[in-house]
Scaffold this motif. Structure first.
Motif, PDB file in Angstrom:
ATOM      1  N   LEU A 294       0.811  -1.224   0.000  1.00 56.95           N
ATOM      2  CA  LEU A 294       0.000   0.000   0.000  1.00 56.95           C
ATOM      3  C   LEU A 294       0.844   1.274   0.000  1.00 56.95           C
ATOM      4  O   LEU A 294       0.308   2.374   0.028  1.00 56.95           O
ATOM      5  CB  LEU A 294      -0.936   0.008   1.217  1.00 56.95           C
ATOM      6  CG  LEU A 294      -1.812  -1.239   1.409  1.00 56.95           C
ATOM      7  CD1 LEU A 294      -2.531  -1.182   2.739  1.00 56.95           C
ATOM      8  CD2 LEU A 294      -2.829  -1.366   0.286  1.00 56.95           C
ATOM      9  N   GLY A 295       2.128   1.112   0.027  1.00 49.89           N
ATOM     10  CA  GLY A 295       2.996   2.288   0.088  1.00 49.89           C
ATOM     11  C   GLY A 295       3.291   2.641   1.532  1.00 49.89           C
ATOM     12  O   GLY A 295       2.547   2.276   2.440  1.00 49.89           O
ATOM     13  N   LYS A 296       4.372   3.365   1.733  1.00 50.05           N
ATOM     14  CA  LYS A 296       4.833   3.677   3.090  1.00 50.05           C
ATOM     15  C   LYS A 296       3.783   4.427   3.908  1.00 50.05           C
ATOM     16  O   LYS A 296       3.478   4.044   5.039  1.00 50.05           O
ATOM     17  CB  LYS A 296       6.111   4.515   3.022  1.00 50.05           C
ATOM     18  CG  LYS A 296       7.351   3.679   2.741  1.00 50.05           C
ATOM     19  CD  LYS A 296       8.254   3.653   3.969  1.00 50.05           C
ATOM     20  CE  LYS A 296       9.554   2.912   3.653  1.00 50.05           C
ATOM     21  NZ  LYS A 296       9.719   1.735   4.437  1.00 50.05           N
ATOM     22  N   GLY A 297       3.240   5.481   3.323  1.00 44.53           N
ATOM     23  CA  GLY A 297       2.308   6.350   4.056  1.00 44.53           C
ATOM     24  C   GLY A 297       1.057   5.621   4.505  1.00 44.53           C
ATOM     25  O   GLY A 297       0.772   5.522   5.709  1.00 44.53           O
ATOM     26  N   LEU A 298       0.344   5.084   3.537  1.00 47.51           N
ATOM     27  CA  LEU A 298      -0.913   4.390   3.830  1.00 47.51           C
ATOM     28  C   LEU A 298      -0.644   3.135   4.673  1.00 47.51           C
ATOM     29  O   LEU A 298      -1.407   2.826   5.606  1.00 47.51           O
ATOM     30  CB  LEU A 298      -1.619   4.006   2.520  1.00 47.51           C
ATOM     31  CG  LEU A 298      -3.000   3.365   2.648  1.00 47.51           C
ATOM     32  CD1 LEU A 298      -3.976   4.288   3.377  1.00 47.51           C
ATOM     33  CD2 LEU A 298      -3.566   3.009   1.271  1.00 47.51           C
ATOM     34  N   GLY A 299       0.444   2.478   4.351  1.00 53.57           N
ATOM     35  CA  GLY A 299       0.823   1.266   5.103  1.00 53.57           C
ATOM     36  C   GLY A 299       1.004   1.572   6.573  1.00 53.57           C
ATOM     37  O   GLY A 299       0.510   0.846   7.440  1.00 53.57           O
ATOM     38  N   LYS A 300       1.701   2.682   6.866  1.00 53.25           N
ATOM     39  CA  LYS A 300       1.947   3.062   8.263  1.00 53.25           C
ATOM     40  C   LYS A 300       0.640   3.404   8.984  1.00 53.25           C
ATOM     41  O   LYS A 300       0.470   3.059  10.164  1.00 53.25           O
ATOM     42  CB  LYS A 300       2.923   4.237   8.328  1.00 53.25           C
ATOM     43  CG  LYS A 300       4.395   3.797   8.244  1.00 53.25           C
ATOM     44  CD  LYS A 300       5.307   4.887   8.741  1.00 53.25           C
ATOM     45  CE  LYS A 300       6.760   4.704   8.344  1.00 53.25           C
ATOM     46  NZ  LYS A 300       7.382   3.455   8.666  1.00 53.25           N
TER      47      LYS A 300
END
Lengths: 502, 361
Positions: B79-85
């Motif tokens: 999901l990508g770094k931002g959304l994943g976090k």
């Protein structure tokens, strides 16, 4: 955790900035070794004998410590050969002599201190070293701590060579390896590491040797001190390596693939690795029939858990859960506590401390007086405490039973641990009743599951289990069915005997 | 204890991690939670088993696609770094709420039964302290503790003999007098007692034999189902419908049927002993939250564990009304749990989409 690690590393680094032990003890000496240098270095040693004699027209000096040498040995090894010399002293005059080079002064000084005799032929500039060490020793006796009804009754003495001899007498096998080490910057303890080369796990051997070689300490006055330096978790209340004074136990461990560490001037052998349940096993378990051995193991192993739970349970029930007892029992308890002015927690702690004091006093005094103190203390103080209303008679029974149960383990260190852990349970029970007890029990089991002995899980074979090990745990199967070495050893050879043997 | 990122969980660890984490506090209230099903609760337990097995499949599939990563890392990869976090923070919150709920409920029970009129601050702190101690040993110690907990509390199952022999066996006869609505209500009410197996997505990278992980996890689930069945059967046999609806902890009350001449109130011992099962659950969730915080902050630090502990204490001691408490520890946790159980399905779809687009991470 990281903070502590950093602190520990910092501490280690600061210590490692010193030179390694070998460098400290045996630095290269410069210049020639002369009698004057030796006199200077060995000044103020009352038992040092420096004797000048004339041999074949040449002045010869003898240096030795009279406290470490027997006259007969000196006569046989040095004086008689000297009397028979025709001409000058040569290197081969003495069969066992070793020539000392000029750069070996520090080593030479330690050798003199440990009982070697030095012979200096001044004209030839020859220095010979002879191992004449014959320190005071006692003969082999029966073990005082690990007594058995059956089986051999010899035990280790303070002499390292004699102890190795006791083992080698039983295992006459070239695969039994003995590695020698010298440890202790001041004491220079002689250490021997024994293992069966064809059975013991190489990783375990390397680990023991690595740990021993990395100790920087002034010296060890007993094997137990050394053991604490090489254990996996020094903060744990539980011993993680075994200790024995019995050669038969040691041999059994060696054949199972364990590593044995012996030390000169100590009567105990370290067994590595060792699991929690093995602390409750005696050599007699194997001399007995399987059914009686299994039957006797159960109270020994269960005794550990009962001893840590019995008096805390008394506190829990009386303080928090009196409804759990049937009315007749409850009436009995309250009746016995009617005159006791303290809460159960204080009452138990007082009696536990009294028992502890009696035990310690008995141990410190001469054996006959110690026994008397134990009996008199136990009976008189117990009865007097009940009569005076300081404790209930039921508690006296429970504490006495608890104390007895704690001594069931053949490993003395384990019984000490059990007693220490019991106090944690007592306080937990006094604070939160059964919940406190169970929470402490959970901590105890988690702690035991977390412990390792030489990298092997301490709770083996229960966790991680090894099916073949279960034949020799709390239940001991007949010897015929025990066909594998214990998983704890991680031995090179698993099988003790062929599976298809009749 | 061996720590660090390398494979260390054997088959037994996996089996008992799955089963040990599932039996938390909710299993004590399971019979009451399933009361809309009446005497047919045992049917629901079997349904739970089947659903857990089915939902386990995508979890393990996802794990096999990313054998070296836990769900936190997979989220960031897919999901990508931002959304994943952000998703990871929600998962951490789920873990924290789960531990808070379990600890809070258990200590409330203690206050009601064996620690009456006592403030539960210190008992809670000690419980968390022991949990932290277990987690400090790494996932392997958590697994070992789960094994110990399972065997040391097995006597409770044997105690079910008494209510079974004293009860009315005809209660078990299938009359099928329940509706679809009863099934749905019961399902939602009791599924919390099945929560815990979803943690396999977090310790999957540590499993030695990942190919057999599904089999072992299923075995773990089906080790627990018979135990739940015995519990449910014992209670339905022993109690009337009205009693099942009225009693919050039927399991404890059923144990009252046990009679010994030398000791009464066995349920007190059971309540205290249950701490083992509470600890094996909270320790696994705490380990998961610690891993999550490590991932979110991008560093592996031991003190991250204390962030979770601080959050748990905050959630428990924050002065909130009973309905809000109920919402936080029951409804919200359960909803988040469902989300996490179904999350791998979504992630598998994302993975599929990315692999079709040639962007497999």
């Amino acid at each position: 955790m990281e903070f502590w690690k950093k602190l520990k590393n910092k501490f280690i680094e600061s210590n490692m900035s010193d030179k390694r032990e070998k460098d400290i003890i045996f630095p290269e000496s410069k210049g020639k070794i002369t009698i004057n240098i030796l006199k200077e270095k060995l000044a103020d040693i009352e038992d040092l004998i420096i004797k000048d004699i004339i041999v074949g027209g040449e002045k010869v000096s003898l240096l030795f410590m009279k406290s470490l040498i027997e006259r007969l040995v000196l006569q046989d090894m040095i004086l008689t050969p000297l009397e028979n010399i025709k001409g000058e002293i040569q290197e081969d005059t003495f069969k066992m002599a070793v020539k000392v080079e000029d750069n070996q002064l520090p080593e030479l000084l330690y050798d003199i201190a440990s009982g070697s005799t030095i012979l200096i032929a001044h004209r030839k500039n020859l220095i010979l070293k002879l191992d004449t060490t014959s320190p005071p020793n006692r003969s082999i006796s029966s073990p005082l701590n690990e007594t058995t009804v059956m089986g051999p009754s010899d035990s280790f003495t303070e002499d390292l060579d004699m102890n190795i001899g006791l083992i080698k007498k039983r295992i006459a096998n070239p695969e039994l390896k003995v590695k020698g080490l010298i440890l202790g910057t001041e004491m220079r303890n002689k250490i021997s590491v024994l293992y069966m080369n064809n059975i013991a796990n190489q990783e375990n051997i390397d680990r023991v040797l690595y740990r021993l070689n990395n100790i920087e300490f002034q010296g060890f006055w007993g094997t137990s001190t050394l053991k604490q330096m090489i254990e996996d978790s020094p903060f744990s209340p539980f011993p993680q390596l075994g200790i024995t004074v019995r050669p038969d136990t040691t041999v059994s461990a060696l054949l199972d693939g364990r590593i044995i560490v012996l030390m000169d001037s100590s009567t105990e052998a370290i067994i590595a690795p060792m699991s929690f349940y093995e602390m409750f096993i005696t050599p007699e378990d194997y001399y007995n029939r399987w059914i009686s051995a299994s039957f006797l193991r159960l109270p020994r192993f269960g005794g550990f858990f009962i001893t840590i739970m019995l008096t805390p349970f008394y506190i829990s029930i009386l303080t928090y859960h009196p409804e759990m007892l049937p009315p007749p029992v409850l009436a009995l308890l309250f009746e016995s506590r009617m005159r006791v002015p303290f809460p159960p927690l204080v009452e138990v702690i007082i009696i536990e401390i009294v028992i502890e004091v009696l035990r310690e006093a008995g141990a410190r005094m001469p054996s006959k007086i110690g026994q008397t103190i134990g009996i008199v203390g136990g009976i008189v103080i117990g009865t007097a405490a009940v009569d005076a209303g300081l404790a209930s008679n039921i508690l006296i029974v429970l504490v006495a039973l608890s104390a007895l149960l704690s001594f069931l383990s053949p490993a003395f260190l384990m019984s000490s641990s059990a007693r220490m852990v019991r106090y944690i349970f007592i306080i937990a029970a006094g604070t939160f009743g059964l919940y406190g007890q169970m929470l402490t029990f959970a901590w105890l089991l988690a702690h035991l599951a977390n412990l390792t002995s030489l990298g092997t899980p301490y709770l083996a074979p229960f966790i991680p289990r090894l099916w073949s090990d279960l034949l020799d745990t709390i239940f001991r199967a007949p010897m015929k069915f025990i066909y594998k070495r214990k998983g704890m050893s991680r031995a090179k050879k698993q099988l003790i005997r062929p599976l298809d043997e009749e | 204890m061996d720590k660090g990122k390398y494979k260390k969980l054997n088959r037994y660890h996996v089996i008992f991690l799955v089963s040990g984490v599932m039996v938390g506090f909710s299993s004590l209230t399971l019979v009451n939670d399933l009361c809309p099903m009446g005497y047919h609760q045992w049917v629901m337990v079997l349904i739970y088993g089947l659903i857990a097995t089915l939902t386990l499949f995508p979890m393990v599939s996802l794990g096999l696609k990313y054998p070296g990563d836990n769900l936190f890392t997979i989220n960031e990869k897919l999901l990508g770094k931002g959304l994943g976090k952000i998703i990871n923070i929600f998962i951490i919150l789920y873990g924290v709420l789960m531990i808070s709920g379990i600890s809070h409920d258990y200590l409330t029970l203690l206050q009601l039964t064996i620690l009456t009129n006592r403030d539960f601050t210190l008992p809670l702190l000690l419980l968390l302290l022991i949990t932290v101690y277990i987690v400090s040993g790494g996932i392997k110690l958590v697994a070992r503790f789960s094994i110990i907990s399972f065997f040391i509390t097995f006597w409770i199952v044997i105690m079910a003999m008494w209510p079974i022999t004293k009860g009315t066996i005809t209660h078990l006869f299938p009359l099928f007098n329940f509706t679809l609505e009863d099934i749905v209500i019961s399902f939602n009410g009791g599924y919390k007692s099945m929560m815990g197996y979803e943690l396999i997505m977090f310790y999957f990278p540590y499993i030695i034999n990942q190919k057999k992980a599904f089999k072992d996890a299923v075995l773990g689930i089906w080790v627990i189902i018979p135990i739940y069945l015995i519990n449910v059967i014992a209670c339905t046999i022993y109690f009337s419908l009205w009693q099942i609806e009225s009693l919050r902890y039927p399991t404890l009350s059923a144990i009252k049927a046990v009679e010994f001449c030398f000791i009464y109130r066995i349920e007190n011992i059971l309540t205290a002993h249950w701490v083992f099962l509470i600890l094996s659950t909270t320790a696994a969730y705490l380990w998961m939250t610690k891993k999550g915080i490590d991932g979110v902050l991008g560093k592996i630090r031991a003190w991250h564990l204390w962030i979770s502990v601080l959050l748990i204490i905050t959630f428990i001691f924050i002065p909130i009304s009973r309905p809000v408490e109920q919402f936080l520890f029951q409804d919200l946790t359960l909803s988040m749990g469902y989300g996490i159980i179904l999350w791998p399905v979504f992630l598998l779809l994302v993975h599929k989409g990315k692999s079709l687009g040639g962007k497999t991470p």
